[in-house]
Design an enzyme around this catalytic site. Structure first.
Site, PDB file in Angstrom:
ATOM      1  N   GLU A   1      94.552  43.048  60.709  1.00 24.55           N
ATOM      2  CA  GLU A   1      94.267  41.625  60.558  1.00 24.55           C
ATOM      3  C   GLU A   1      94.917  41.070  59.291  1.00 24.55           C
ATOM      4  O   GLU A   1      95.469  39.983  59.292  1.00 24.55           O
ATOM      5  CB  GLU A   1      92.750  41.417  60.526  1.00 24.55           C
ATOM      6  CG  GLU A   1      92.358  39.967  60.578  1.00 24.55           C
ATOM      7  CD  GLU A   1      90.861  39.772  60.692  1.00 24.55           C
ATOM      8  OE1 GLU A   1      90.422  38.638  60.486  1.00 24.55           O
ATOM      9  OE2 GLU A   1      90.144  40.749  60.968  1.00 24.55           O
TER      10      GLU A   1
ATOM     11  N   ARG B   1      86.144  59.107  62.276  1.00 32.54           N
ATOM     12  CA  ARG B   1      85.028  59.453  63.176  1.00 32.54           C
ATOM     13  C   ARG B   1      85.523  60.003  64.506  1.00 32.54           C
ATOM     14  O   ARG B   1      84.806  60.759  65.160  1.00 32.54           O
ATOM     15  CB  ARG B   1      84.109  58.255  63.361  1.00 32.54           C
ATOM     16  CG  ARG B   1      83.303  57.945  62.098  1.00 32.54           C
ATOM     17  CD  ARG B   1      82.373  56.777  62.310  1.00 32.54           C
ATOM     18  NE  ARG B   1      83.130  55.579  62.629  1.00 32.54           N
ATOM     19  CZ  ARG B   1      83.216  54.511  61.847  1.00 32.54           C
ATOM     20  NH1 ARG B   1      82.590  54.486  60.707  1.00 32.54           N
ATOM     21  NH2 ARG B   1      83.919  53.477  62.223  1.00 32.54           N
TER      22      ARG B   1
END
Length: 184
Positions: free
Chosen positions: A105, A68
């Site tokens: 993560e 994006r």
């Protein structure tokens, strides 16, 4: 919010960001910017604001982060009269590239840039849609510096304030500005 983002512009941008609950998984509130992109008034206001930041901070090129960030950074670069350089996921660019791995993560990821697209004469503004954990933006700063260019700053449409992206990114910015238009 930056000083160049008026309350009216901020409200316009916020009004065009749609919350999508439980996407991509239960418990996540996804911030969908496609309504903003579909509104020419809002998209123009966003482009103008980000282009002004590029000019103010003396950028010579704009880096957009996949995917994006490409949508936002390309028109900003055109509006500001600057070059656009995509930072892609590993394996997506042909030819000689510089790559940078970073921690997620759960696991790692890698991004790349064409080695010849950045030089020591460049001041780079990094543009992305959302600052979440800061991993991709931090890795892009390393790539920019390894290519010999200077970081002019990072500008994002939206920061997820409940995540540690800002804290992670501040050290890597080394005094360059972080410009956030909206914090949610």
């Amino acid at each position: 919010m930056t000083s160049s983002t008026t309350g009216t512009t901020r409200e316009l941008l916020l009004s065009r960001i749609r919350d999508v609950p439980d996407y991509p998984k239960p418990g996540v509130m996804f911030k969908d910017i496609t309504p903003l992109l579909a509104d020419p008034t809002a998209f123009t206001a966003l482009t103008e604001t980000l282009a002004e930041l590029c000019v103010r901070h003396g950028a010579t090129k704009v880096v957009g982060l996949e995917a994006r960030g490409f949508i936002l950074a390309a028109p900003v670069a055109i509006r500001a009269g600057l070059g656009f350089v995509p930072v892609r996921k590993a394996g997506k660019l042909p030819g000689a590239t510089l790559s940078q791995a970073y921690e997620l993560e759960y696991g790692t990821a890698e991004i790349e840039v064409h080695a010849e697209d950045l030089s020591a004469d460049d001041r780079i503004m990094v543009i992305d849609d959302i600052l979440a954990t800061g991993g991709t933006a931090e890795a892009s700063l390393e790539l920019i510096r390894r290519a010999g260019a200077e970081v002019a700053g990072v500008a994002v449409l939206m920061e997820l304030g409940f995540l540690p992206g800002r804290a992670r990114l501040e050290q890597g910015l080394r005094g360059a500005p972080l410009e956030v238009l909206i914090t949610v």
